[in-house]
Design an enzyme around this catalytic site. Structure first.
Site, PDB file in Angstrom:
ATOM      1  N   HIS A  76       0.639  44.251 -10.517  1.00  0.00           N
ATOM      2  CA  HIS A  76       1.607  44.032 -11.719  1.00  0.00           C
ATOM      3  C   HIS A  76       1.877  45.578 -12.141  1.00  0.00           C
ATOM      4  CE1 HIS A  76      -2.031  45.951 -14.189  1.00  0.00           C
ATOM      5  NE2 HIS A  76      -2.829  45.310 -13.267  1.00  0.00           N
ATOM      6  N   ASP A  78       2.649  46.858 -15.641  1.00  0.00           N
ATOM      7  CA  ASP A  78       2.230  47.244 -16.744  1.00  0.00           C
ATOM      8  C   ASP A  78       0.785  47.722 -16.654  1.00  0.00           C
ATOM      9  OD1 ASP A  78       1.201  44.670 -16.379  1.00  0.00           O
ATOM     10  OD2 ASP A  78       0.337  44.483 -18.160  1.00  0.00           O
ATOM     11  N   ASP A 106      -4.633  51.234 -11.619  1.00  0.00           N
ATOM     12  CA  ASP A 106      -4.472  49.789 -11.839  1.00  0.00           C
ATOM     13  C   ASP A 106      -3.134  49.753 -12.705  1.00  0.00           C
ATOM     14  OD1 ASP A 106      -4.893  47.466 -12.878  1.00  0.00           O
ATOM     15  OD2 ASP A 106      -6.573  47.722 -14.069  1.00  0.00           O
ATOM     16  N   GLU A 139       0.699  41.795 -17.279  1.00  0.00           N
ATOM     17  CA  GLU A 139      -0.603  41.196 -16.636  1.00  0.00           C
ATOM     18  C   GLU A 139      -2.012  41.280 -17.511  1.00  0.00           C
ATOM     19  OE1 GLU A 139      -4.216  41.156 -14.243  1.00  0.00           O
ATOM     20  OE2 GLU A 139      -3.629  42.881 -15.353  1.00  0.00           O
ATOM     21  N   GLU A 140      -1.872  42.682 -18.274  1.00  0.00           N
ATOM     22  CA  GLU A 140      -2.818  43.152 -19.126  1.00  0.00           C
ATOM     23  C   GLU A 140      -2.856  42.153 -20.512  1.00  0.00           C
ATOM     24  OE1 GLU A 140      -5.355  44.610 -18.231  1.00  0.00           O
ATOM     25  OE2 GLU A 140      -4.454  46.153 -16.295  1.00  0.00           O
ATOM     26  N   ASP A 163      -5.177  44.426  -6.589  1.00  0.00           N
ATOM     27  CA  ASP A 163      -5.544  44.668  -8.196  1.00  0.00           C
ATOM     28  C   ASP A 163      -6.934  44.444  -8.341  1.00  0.00           C
ATOM     29  OD1 ASP A 163      -5.189  45.216 -10.960  1.00  0.00           O
ATOM     30  OD2 ASP A 163      -4.311  43.075 -11.327  1.00  0.00           O
ATOM     31  N   HIS A 344      -9.370  51.282 -16.913  1.00  0.00           N
ATOM     32  CA  HIS A 344      -9.155  51.136 -18.316  1.00  0.00           C
ATOM     33  C   HIS A 344      -9.751  52.428 -19.141  1.00  0.00           C
ATOM     34  CE1 HIS A 344      -8.129  46.695 -18.004  1.00  0.00           C
ATOM     35  NE2 HIS A 344      -7.333  47.312 -17.163  1.00  0.00           N
TER      36      HIS A 344
HETATM   37 ZN   LIG Z   1      -4.984  45.539 -12.902  1.00  0.00          ZN
END
Ligand SMILES: [Zn+2]
Length: 372
Positions: A76, A78, A106, A139-140, A163, A344
């Site tokens: 992904h 984003d 990520d 995706e997030e 991922d 994150h």
């Molecule tokens: Zn991810």
């Protein structure tokens, strides 16, 4: 096989391009250029318009130069907040952010590893099967981009999504189904000082309900959590409205159903017994999947990983990814661990060794067919 300096430079270049969910325009343009230089035909779908974003999902195709069934690689574009203005830098063996943003490994580690792997294959003119690449948006945001991707456009039936946290070599073969619960408790307002007996506190209804729920770790496969509880008002008014957001996940659909039913019973029971009511809205975020050990992508990723001497291990995850969508739509897809850590958070980092191994793994997965 791969060029580590080129890989590190590409990784840092892509991290520095802003790409918040639904704001992937600049990164999509850059990736389109890079894929085109590698000989791919690149198309962008209309997911951007559908979800109010600046870019759609990219689908890139490269014809095969050798035998074998088509392979799918996906990542992904984003990244989560705070993810604007990322300034990646090397700190010894690690690549880190400046501490004010996430790093974006990520999922830039996946993007960079796929690009480097393909570059290495092209340089060495290694025979390869047809390759399809999907770089998704948003995706997030609960897999919003892949949800709007027309998977019937893919010919590959063997997918690899780069991922997941964990050391390179781990293969995610199982992921949960998730349900989100939004509940609004309705009571009756009254002056809290003059006539509280005429009121019914929506906050107390919610509190009673939560007190009756089984939450957090339910069993090895099932989790549940209250994310927020919200009621706005002054202290001298009995609150007539209280909103609650919760979720439940399980690798086993039957267990998920039982857990959600228990939470709904607690809410409806608590509201009804005290003379109030509750509006409940359930949203199924994604379906669970469980790939067999014999499934093509599991076999191929494991074989390629063992050839590289990686600590190959199949595992389950507690989170969803685009693989939930692809698997649900009939394209067996594993998720490969990328080696990134503290994802994150503003302490997110990745070791350059892990990033290099990830790119080598991509090469080995593609080359696997040519040798057999
Ligand atoms: Zn991810």
């Amino acid at each position: 096989m791969i060029d580590r300096e080129r890989l590190d430079a590409r990784f840092m270049e892509l991290c520095a391009i802003d790409a918040e969910p639904t704001g992937e325009r600049l990164l999509a343009d850059r990736l389109t250029t890079l894929l085109t230089e590698l000989g791919f035909t690149v198309q962008e779908d209309d997911a951007g318009e559908k979800i109010g974003g600046s870019a759609g999902n990219l689908l890139a195709r490269l014809a095969g130069s050798g035998p074998g069934e088509p392979l799918l690689f996906s990542c992904h574009m984003d990244r989560v907040a705070p993810g604007i203005g990322i300034k990646p830098r090397c700190d010894g063996e690690y690549i880190v952010s400046d501490g004010t943003t996430v790093l974006g490994a990520d999922d830039v580690s996946g993007l960079a590893a796929v690009l480097e792997g393909l570059t290495a294959i092209r340089e060495r003119q290694l025979p390869h099967p047809p390759i399809e690449i999907v770089f998704t948006v948003a995706e997030e945001l609960a897999l919003l981009g892949s949800r709007h991707f027309a998977t019937e456009r893919l010919t590959a039936r063997c997918g690899f999504i780069l991922d997941a946290s964990g050391p390179v070599g781990e293969i995610v073969v199982q992921a949960p189904e998730q349900v989100k619960i939004n509940a609004v408790f309705h009571g009756r307002s009254a002056h809290a000082g003059f006539a509280p007996e005429q009121g019914l506190s929506a906050i107390q209804l919610a509190a009673t309900a939560i007190g009756r729920m089984t939450l957090l770790r339910i069993d090895a496969e099932t989790t549940a959590n209250i994310g927020s509880i919200h009621a706005a008002g002054p202290t001298n008014i009995v609150a007539d409205r209280c909103e609650l957001q919760a979720e439940a996940r399980s690798l086993d659909p039957a267990k998920l159903q039982a857990q959600v039913a228990g939470m709904l019973d607690a809410m409806e029971g608590a509201a009804k017994e005290q003379g109030g009511w509750v509006d409940i809205n359930l949203v199924s975020c994604y379906q669970a999947y469980r790939l067999a050990e014999e499934a093509a992508p599991v076999q191929r990723a494991a074989r390629a990983g063992r050839r590289l001497g990686l600590p190959v291990r199949c595992k389950a995850t507690g989170g969803g990814s685009d693989a939930n969508i692809f698997n649900h739509r009939g394209i067996p897809t594993v998720v490969l661990s990328c080696g990134y850590e503290k994802v994150h958070t503003t302490e997110e980092r990745i070791s350059r060794q892990q990033l290099a191994l990830l790119a080598e793994w991509v090469v080995a997965i593609i080359a696997d067919g040519a040798e057999s």
